[in-house]
Design an enzyme around this catalytic site. Sequence first.
Site, short mmCIF file in Angstrom:
data_model
loop_
_atom_site.label_atom_id
_atom_site.label_comp_id
_atom_site.label_asym_id
_atom_site.label_seq_id
_atom_site.Cartn_x
_atom_site.Cartn_y
_atom_site.Cartn_z
N ARG A 64 -5.26 -5.47 9.51
CA ARG A 64 -4.02 -5.69 8.47
C ARG A 64 -4.40 -7.13 8.14
O ARG A 64 -4.05 -7.49 6.93
CB ARG A 64 -2.82 -5.42 9.13
CG ARG A 64 -1.79 -5.43 8.23
CD ARG A 64 -0.57 -5.03 9.03
NE ARG A 64 0.50 -4.73 7.76
CZ ARG A 64 2.00 -5.49 7.89
NH1 ARG A 64 2.06 -6.15 9.15
NH2 ARG A 64 2.71 -5.52 7.16
N HIS A 68 -4.55 -8.66 4.35
CA HIS A 68 -3.53 -9.46 3.82
C HIS A 68 -4.10 -10.64 3.26
O HIS A 68 -3.86 -11.28 2.33
CB HIS A 68 -2.37 -9.64 4.71
CG HIS A 68 -1.36 -8.62 4.77
ND1 HIS A 68 -0.37 -8.65 5.15
CD2 HIS A 68 -1.66 -7.17 4.62
CE1 HIS A 68 0.55 -7.65 5.05
NE2 HIS A 68 -0.60 -6.48 4.94
N ASN A 95 4.19 -10.50 5.88
CA ASN A 95 3.63 -10.93 6.90
C ASN A 95 4.48 -11.31 8.31
O ASN A 95 3.82 -11.63 9.19
CB ASN A 95 3.06 -12.41 6.46
CG ASN A 95 1.73 -12.07 5.55
OD1 ASN A 95 1.23 -11.09 5.83
ND2 ASN A 95 1.53 -13.22 4.84
N HIS A 193 -4.40 2.89 8.30
CA HIS A 193 -3.16 3.29 8.87
C HIS A 193 -3.38 4.37 10.03
O HIS A 193 -2.36 4.87 10.81
CB HIS A 193 -2.26 3.80 7.99
CG HIS A 193 -1.55 2.53 7.09
ND1 HIS A 193 -0.70 2.71 6.02
CD2 HIS A 193 -1.73 1.16 7.29
CE1 HIS A 193 -0.35 1.49 5.64
NE2 HIS A 193 -0.99 0.61 6.53
C1 HEM Z 1 -2.04 0.63 0.49
C2 HEM Z 1 -1.08 -0.29 0.63
C3 HEM Z 1 -0.67 -0.63 2.11
C4 HEM Z 1 0.67 -0.52 2.09
C5 HEM Z 1 1.90 -0.54 1.47
C6 HEM Z 1 0.84 -1.14 3.87
C7 HEM Z 1 2.23 -1.29 4.56
C8 HEM Z 1 2.27 -1.64 5.62
C9 HEM Z 1 3.19 -1.67 6.72
C10 HEM Z 1 4.60 -1.71 6.03
C11 HEM Z 1 3.02 -1.50 7.92
C12 HEM Z 1 3.85 -1.87 9.13
C13 HEM Z 1 4.24 -3.38 9.38
C14 HEM Z 1 5.09 -3.27 10.36
O1 HEM Z 1 6.19 -2.89 10.14
O2 HEM Z 1 4.92 -3.91 11.38
C15 HEM Z 1 1.45 -1.74 7.86
C16 HEM Z 1 0.72 -1.49 9.12
C17 HEM Z 1 -0.56 -1.82 9.19
N1 HEM Z 1 -1.53 -1.70 8.00
FE1 HEM Z 1 -1.04 -1.26 5.92
N2 HEM Z 1 -0.51 -1.23 4.16
C18 HEM Z 1 -1.31 -0.86 3.13
C19 HEM Z 1 -2.70 -0.91 3.24
C20 HEM Z 1 -3.55 -1.43 4.30
C21 HEM Z 1 -4.98 -1.47 4.34
C22 HEM Z 1 -5.81 -1.67 3.09
C23 HEM Z 1 -5.19 -1.84 5.62
C24 HEM Z 1 -6.41 -2.09 6.29
C25 HEM Z 1 -7.74 -1.63 5.88
C26 HEM Z 1 -3.86 -1.51 6.34
C27 HEM Z 1 -3.78 -1.75 7.76
C28 HEM Z 1 -2.79 -1.70 8.47
C29 HEM Z 1 -3.01 -1.75 9.91
C30 HEM Z 1 -3.89 -1.51 10.95
C31 HEM Z 1 -1.60 -1.67 10.38
C32 HEM Z 1 -0.89 -1.79 11.71
C33 HEM Z 1 -0.49 -3.03 12.20
C34 HEM Z 1 -0.13 -3.43 13.59
O3 HEM Z 1 -0.33 -2.48 14.42
O4 HEM Z 1 0.36 -4.40 13.77
N3 HEM Z 1 -2.96 -1.40 5.83
N4 HEM Z 1 1.04 -1.57 6.49
C1 LIG Z 2 3.82 -14.64 12.18
C2 LIG Z 2 4.82 -15.53 11.37
O1 LIG Z 2 4.49 -16.55 10.76
N1 LIG Z 2 5.64 -15.09 11.09
C3 LIG Z 2 6.68 -15.78 10.14
C4 LIG Z 2 6.90 -14.60 9.08
O2 LIG Z 2 8.09 -15.39 8.17
C5 LIG Z 2 9.31 -15.58 8.94
C6 LIG Z 2 10.22 -15.83 8.10
O3 LIG Z 2 10.12 -16.60 6.94
C7 LIG Z 2 9.16 -16.61 10.22
O4 LIG Z 2 10.45 -16.75 10.76
C8 LIG Z 2 8.05 -16.16 10.93
O5 LIG Z 2 7.74 -17.17 12.06
#
Ligand code: HEM
Ligand SMILES: CC(=O)N[C@H]1CO[C@H](CO)[C@@H](O)[C@@H]1O
Length: 328
Positions: A64, A68, A95, A193
């Site tokens: 992710r 980003h 982020n 995802h």
């Molecule tokens: C298409 C639009 C996308 C949206 C709106 C989106 C949004 C999100 C959101 C909201 C989360 C959860 C974050 C959290 O609450 O901790 C997430 C997690 C994640 N996303 Fe996406 N994402 C997108 C595309 C992608 C792409 C292109 C990739 C990589 C190729 C990706 C890989 C991941 C992964 C691996 C996680 C899990 C992260 C973790 O376990 O910490 N996402 N994404």
């Molecule tokens: C991982 C990281 O840097 N997280 C930051 C994301 O933004 C919030 C609010 O601006 C910070 O408190 C976190 O440290």
Amino acid sequence: MAGTSSARIVLVVVSGVLALIGSAQAQLQMNFYASSCPKAEQIVLDYVKQNIPNAPSLAASFLRMHFHDCIVRGCDASVLLNSTSGQVEKNAVPNRTLRGFDFIERVKSLLEAECPGVVSCADILALVARDSVLTTGDPFWNVPTGRRDGVISNITEANANIPSPFHNFTTLLTLFSNQGLNLTDLVLLSGGHTIGISHCPAVSRRLYNSTGAGGIDPTMDSEYAENLKANKCKTASDNTTILDMDPGSRKTFDLSYYSLLLKRRGLFQSDAALTTDSTSLAFINQLLTSSPQFFFDEFAKAMEKMGRVNVKTGSEGQIRKQCALVNN
Ligand code: HEM
Ligand SMILES: CC(=O)N[C@H]1CO[C@H](CO)[C@@H](O)[C@@H]1O
Ligand SMILES: *[C@@H]1O[C@H](CO)[C@@H](O)[C@H](O)[C@H]1NC(C)=O
Ligand SMILES: *[C@@H]1O[C@H](CO)[C@@H](O)[C@H](O)[C@H]1NC(C)=O
Ligand SMILES: *[C@@H]1O[C@H](CO)[C@@H](O)[C@H](O)[C@H]1NC(C)=O
Ligand SMILES: *[C@@H]1O[C@H](CO)[C@@H](O)[C@H](O)[C@H]1NC(C)=O
Ligand SMILES: *[C@@H]1O[C@H](CO)[C@@H](O)[C@H](O)[C@H]1NC(C)=O
Ligand SMILES: *[C@@H]1O[C@H](CO)[C@@H](O)[C@H](O)[C@H]1NC(C)=O
């Protein structure tokens, strides 16, 4: 007349050759550090193999983080920069849940010890993302290297360019297109995802504040939604509980993310949105009726393409000494 036009042809040919040289310099290449830091990629791989097993959930976070990074100012490690102002990409809403910055910094320090000032943080992030996902088994993608690090990180740009879980298909496709990524890339890369976790705020609206019965989003399978409300996001304001993105299979890179989409069990509106466009839906069906290897191969191509988005090469940018800080 004839003289002018042949001079013109020479000019066109010369500038064509110059453009070729220019673009050749501007391209990433496999094993870019082969002579400048021959052990670089092995050092990254060894570190990942040694340390990801102790913290396997970081693999998803790095995938992710790489996304980003690339989608804001290109893959230039801008996501890694710290600031005292709190106005860098790291501080942007999407982020806040990124994890593993210190891991990247440790890899960087190993590479600085091996060959100071040579290997960019942008390449390190791209390699760590690939190598750590590979610890889950599949897929593998090529990571051509030669990226250089940016010096700007801007919270406003992160908030504007990183897709949100509330976006519809049109908006998602626009944000991807802005980076030279197309519908195929959107569907494939969203397949990321299939691993990892999320937090309730990304889904609460679909559970508590939608037009359906009990505030549930009518496009979400109601049994799944009720289950999330009963067991995970028990209140609309819960902002700490962790959810599997691909319940039952969050550690395995597989097709189950796409199967769930067709069962209306995609977690976010942005996941569900992929079934609202006929071309996208047809492609999802194609993925599901093909072998997992087809998905892995296509995903690999899309990752390699994502890794090239707006990269800085040649003499652009810099090679940071620490990933969190611009060199002074
Ligand atoms: C298409 C639009 C996308 C949206 C709106 C989106 C949004 C999100 C959101 C909201 C989360 C959860 C974050 C959290 O609450 O901790 C997430 C997690 C994640 N996303 Fe996406 N994402 C997108 C595309 C992608 C792409 C292109 C990739 C990589 C190729 C990706 C890989 C991941 C992964 C691996 C996680 C899990 C992260 C973790 O376990 O910490 N996402 N994404
Ligand atoms: C991982 C990281 O840097 N997280 C930051 C994301 O933004 C919030 C609010 O601006 C910070 O408190 C976190 O440290
Ligand atoms: C960040 O980017 C926005 C939008 O491009 C711009 O208006 C703003 O001036 C930038 N901030 C800084 C500190 O450069
Ligand atoms: C998608 O969202 C954008 C921005 O919120 C909105 O302007 C647009 O009308 C929506 N498109 C569809 C098809 O719902
Ligand atoms: C997207 O781009 C890839 C090449 O990068 C191409 O194979 C694919 O057909 C394109 N998809 C669409 C919908 O244009
Ligand atoms: C519920 O949704 C409405 C409209 O989208 C929004 O204005 C409101 O702030 C939301 N309420 C909560 C508690 O999220
Ligand atoms: C979660 O919500 C609580 C209470 O509303 C708030 O104090 C806290 O800062 C929030 N945490 C995050 C990570 O947003
Ligand atoms: C960057 O910020 C993080 C979190 O605030 C901190 O742990 C880290 O030490 C900082 N890195 C540098 C090089 O200042």
